[in-house]
Write an enzyme that holds these catalytic residues in place. Sequence first.
Site, PDB file in Angstrom:
ATOM      1  N   LYS A 116       0.800  -1.223   0.000  1.00  0.00           N
ATOM      2  CA  LYS A 116       0.000   0.000   0.000  1.00  0.00           C
ATOM      3  C   LYS A 116       0.832   1.272   0.000  1.00  0.00           C
ATOM      4  O   LYS A 116       0.417   2.288  -0.561  1.00  0.00           O
ATOM      5  CB  LYS A 116      -0.958  -0.011   1.163  1.00  0.00           C
ATOM      6  N   GLU A 200      -2.221   8.175   7.756  1.00  0.00           N
ATOM      7  CA  GLU A 200      -2.893   9.173   6.922  1.00  0.00           C
ATOM      8  C   GLU A 200      -4.018   9.839   7.694  1.00  0.00           C
ATOM      9  O   GLU A 200      -4.431   9.385   8.753  1.00  0.00           O
ATOM     10  CB  GLU A 200      -3.343   8.591   5.575  1.00  0.00           C
ATOM     11  N   HIS A 208     -17.155   5.791  -0.030  1.00  0.00           N
ATOM     12  CA  HIS A 208     -16.163   4.963  -0.732  1.00  0.00           C
ATOM     13  C   HIS A 208     -16.590   4.929  -2.199  1.00  0.00           C
ATOM     14  O   HIS A 208     -17.646   4.395  -2.530  1.00  0.00           O
ATOM     15  CB  HIS A 208     -16.143   3.546  -0.141  1.00  0.00           C
ATOM     16  N   HIS A 235     -15.602  -2.547   7.421  1.00  0.00           N
ATOM     17  CA  HIS A 235     -14.831  -2.258   6.206  1.00  0.00           C
ATOM     18  C   HIS A 235     -15.101  -3.247   5.076  1.00  0.00           C
ATOM     19  O   HIS A 235     -14.348  -3.308   4.110  1.00  0.00           O
ATOM     20  CB  HIS A 235     -13.325  -2.194   6.494  1.00  0.00           C
ATOM     21  N   ASN A 289      -6.977  -2.274  -6.573  1.00  0.00           N
ATOM     22  CA  ASN A 289      -7.117  -3.725  -6.661  1.00  0.00           C
ATOM     23  C   ASN A 289      -6.845  -4.147  -8.094  1.00  0.00           C
ATOM     24  O   ASN A 289      -7.455  -3.628  -9.028  1.00  0.00           O
ATOM     25  CB  ASN A 289      -8.513  -4.162  -6.226  1.00  0.00           C
ATOM     26  N   ARG A 291      -7.465  -6.725  -9.967  1.00  0.00           N
ATOM     27  CA  ARG A 291      -8.251  -7.923 -10.310  1.00  0.00           C
ATOM     28  C   ARG A 291      -9.697  -7.509 -10.555  1.00  0.00           C
ATOM     29  O   ARG A 291     -10.059  -6.359 -10.360  1.00  0.00           O
ATOM     30  CB  ARG A 291      -8.202  -8.896  -9.137  1.00  0.00           C
ATOM     31  N   ARG A 337     -24.979  -8.101  -1.678  1.00  0.00           N
ATOM     32  CA  ARG A 337     -24.200  -9.331  -1.454  1.00  0.00           C
ATOM     33  C   ARG A 337     -24.965 -10.206  -0.473  1.00  0.00           C
ATOM     34  O   ARG A 337     -25.136  -9.819   0.695  1.00  0.00           O
ATOM     35  CB  ARG A 337     -22.850  -9.008  -0.834  1.00  0.00           C
TER      36      ARG A 337
HETATM   37  P1  ADP Z   1      -8.359  -2.846   2.764  1.00  0.00           P
HETATM   38  O1  ADP Z   1      -7.352  -3.155   1.712  1.00  0.00           O
HETATM   39  O2  ADP Z   1      -8.042  -3.549   4.050  1.00  0.00           O
HETATM   40  O3  ADP Z   1      -9.766  -3.019   2.311  1.00  0.00           O
HETATM   41  P2  ADP Z   1      -8.534   0.077   2.419  1.00  0.00           P
HETATM   42  O4  ADP Z   1      -7.364   0.974   2.416  1.00  0.00           O
HETATM   43  O5  ADP Z   1      -9.180  -0.195   1.110  1.00  0.00           O
HETATM   44  O6  ADP Z   1      -8.145  -1.304   3.154  1.00  0.00           O
HETATM   45  O7  ADP Z   1      -9.614   0.650   3.413  1.00  0.00           O
HETATM   46  C1  ADP Z   1     -10.792  -0.054   3.715  1.00  0.00           C
HETATM   47  C2  ADP Z   1     -11.800   0.843   4.371  1.00  0.00           C
HETATM   48  O8  ADP Z   1     -11.243   1.443   5.570  1.00  0.00           O
HETATM   49  C3  ADP Z   1     -12.251   2.006   3.524  1.00  0.00           C
HETATM   50  O9  ADP Z   1     -13.278   1.669   2.629  1.00  0.00           O
HETATM   51  C4  ADP Z   1     -12.723   2.956   4.626  1.00  0.00           C
HETATM   52  O10 ADP Z   1     -13.979   2.505   5.123  1.00  0.00           O
HETATM   53  C5  ADP Z   1     -11.704   2.771   5.735  1.00  0.00           C
HETATM   54  N1  ADP Z   1     -10.566   3.727   5.599  1.00  0.00           N
HETATM   55  C6  ADP Z   1      -9.366   3.490   5.014  1.00  0.00           C
HETATM   56  N2  ADP Z   1      -8.580   4.608   5.031  1.00  0.00           N
HETATM   57  C7  ADP Z   1      -9.294   5.572   5.659  1.00  0.00           C
HETATM   58  C8  ADP Z   1      -9.067   6.963   5.967  1.00  0.00           C
HETATM   59  N3  ADP Z   1      -7.922   7.584   5.657  1.00  0.00           N
HETATM   60  N4  ADP Z   1     -10.060   7.645   6.610  1.00  0.00           N
HETATM   61  C9  ADP Z   1     -11.228   7.049   6.932  1.00  0.00           C
HETATM   62  N5  ADP Z   1     -11.506   5.760   6.662  1.00  0.00           N
HETATM   63  C10 ADP Z   1     -10.565   5.012   6.030  1.00  0.00           C
END
Ligand code: ADP
Length: 447
Positions: A116, A200, A208, A235, A289, A291, A337
């Site tokens: 990441k 971050e 999202h 999440h 992602n 894929r 889903r």
């Molecule tokens: P993963 O690969 O584990 O799915 P992501 O980076 O895609 O991780 O984050 C998954 C979820 O976590 C996001 O859809 C959001 O709900 C929450 N999230 C991630 N980063 C942040 C952020 N900077 N602020 C608020 N929520 C976050």
Amino acid sequence: MFQKILIANRGEIALRVLRAAKELGIQTVVVHSTADADAMHVRLADESVCIGPPPARDSYLNIHQIVAACEITGADAVHPGYGFLSENAKFADILAAHKITFIGPSGDHIRTMGDKIEAKRTAKRLGIPVVPGSEGAVTEESEAKRIAADIGYPVIIKASAGGGGRGMKVARTEEDLEIALDTARSEAGAAFGDDAVYIEKYLEKPRHIEVQVVGDGAGNAIHLGERDCSLQRRHQKVWEEANSPALNDEERAKIGETCSKAIADMSYSGAGTIEFLYENGEFYFIEMNTRLQVEHPVTEAITGIDLVHEQIRVASGGGLSVRQNEIRFQGHAIECRINAEDPRTFTPSPGTITHFHTPGGLGIRVDSGVYSGYRIPPYYDSLIGKLIVHGRNRVECLMRLRRALDEFVVDGIKTTLPLFRDLVGNPDIANGDYDIHWLEKHLAQNP
Ligand code: ADP
């Protein structure tokens, strides 16, 4: 074009890929564990190979067995679906070494985006807006405090090797930060064997929103608009829609172009999704992602483009079937889903499905690998199917969804269908007025 594709997956996605291959006149081979001998994908494939016992690490994740299955059956390409080996760079490299085509991007692209920190760096370099935060991994507490003070609290600590919503910790104060850093690092080390974490800005009320892209590997790419996947629990996405109720055409075109340009600049090959959090009119990259995603059918519904056909075409060197200016976004689509889980506690509910009746009619698609009499094995993901509904606009889509949910019957096990029957009648959902925390709040307030 390929002669024979091996599908290295199970469940609804194995069937989804099988259908696309059949349409293209390509022979299909599926692999399965002993627990899946009766699965629908095994019944419908031209050939099947049992590759091991039920645990995924001994079967669906067993690279040697899958390569052997390719050699025995003469498959010239592998589609990994999602999950399992779909984002495993080593798998892509091993297949390439055996002159078998991996239907997906190169091992190097998977590796870059799978880390990441590296992904965020790459995104930034390609002109994609990212969440403010640390430039790379953070190890020292003092450094973490300095960065957090700089971007402002709250902040989120995330594992570089993270996935599936795991390994994230929010810190609202400097005291929180010390604990969050320690726990995030030890959890990341234990879960992913890599304790690198980064910081971050924690966005309080984002949506999202993710952009679907496809590249041909030769510097051409298209985007297929966005999906809004803000309705999440832990999440994990629960309900996805296209287009996002939050974007207008101008915003859609702008973020889409930014993404397709980045994909073209990378000479990326295959389908991919660039995920963002969206707040106050701004996009913030969180990950890519490399894929096909579970929620890809909503994009197919509004564009009419078969994403698995595109993946297969691109992987075989046939290029993209459409140009950007030929893509039209028509109507609105929603995916639910359906999991074999208790609709309130979300505990898995494996067992035998005594009766399975799917809805039909205009605008309805059900992607599922189960049937009446099917016994759900306890070893895998609890997703048993996806209901995808398309309408000329969001109002029609919701009307149709409500009707389709009424028709859907799954007896013998618990499913999340009642949750969707509740959501489809909720005024916030009707208004498209929700962020990534909405569902958890709703569940907490309505136990
Ligand atoms: P993963 O690969 O584990 O799915 P992501 O980076 O895609 O991780 O984050 C998954 C979820 O976590 C996001 O859809 C959001 O709900 C929450 N999230 C991630 N980063 C942040 C952020 N900077 N602020 C608020 N929520 C976050």
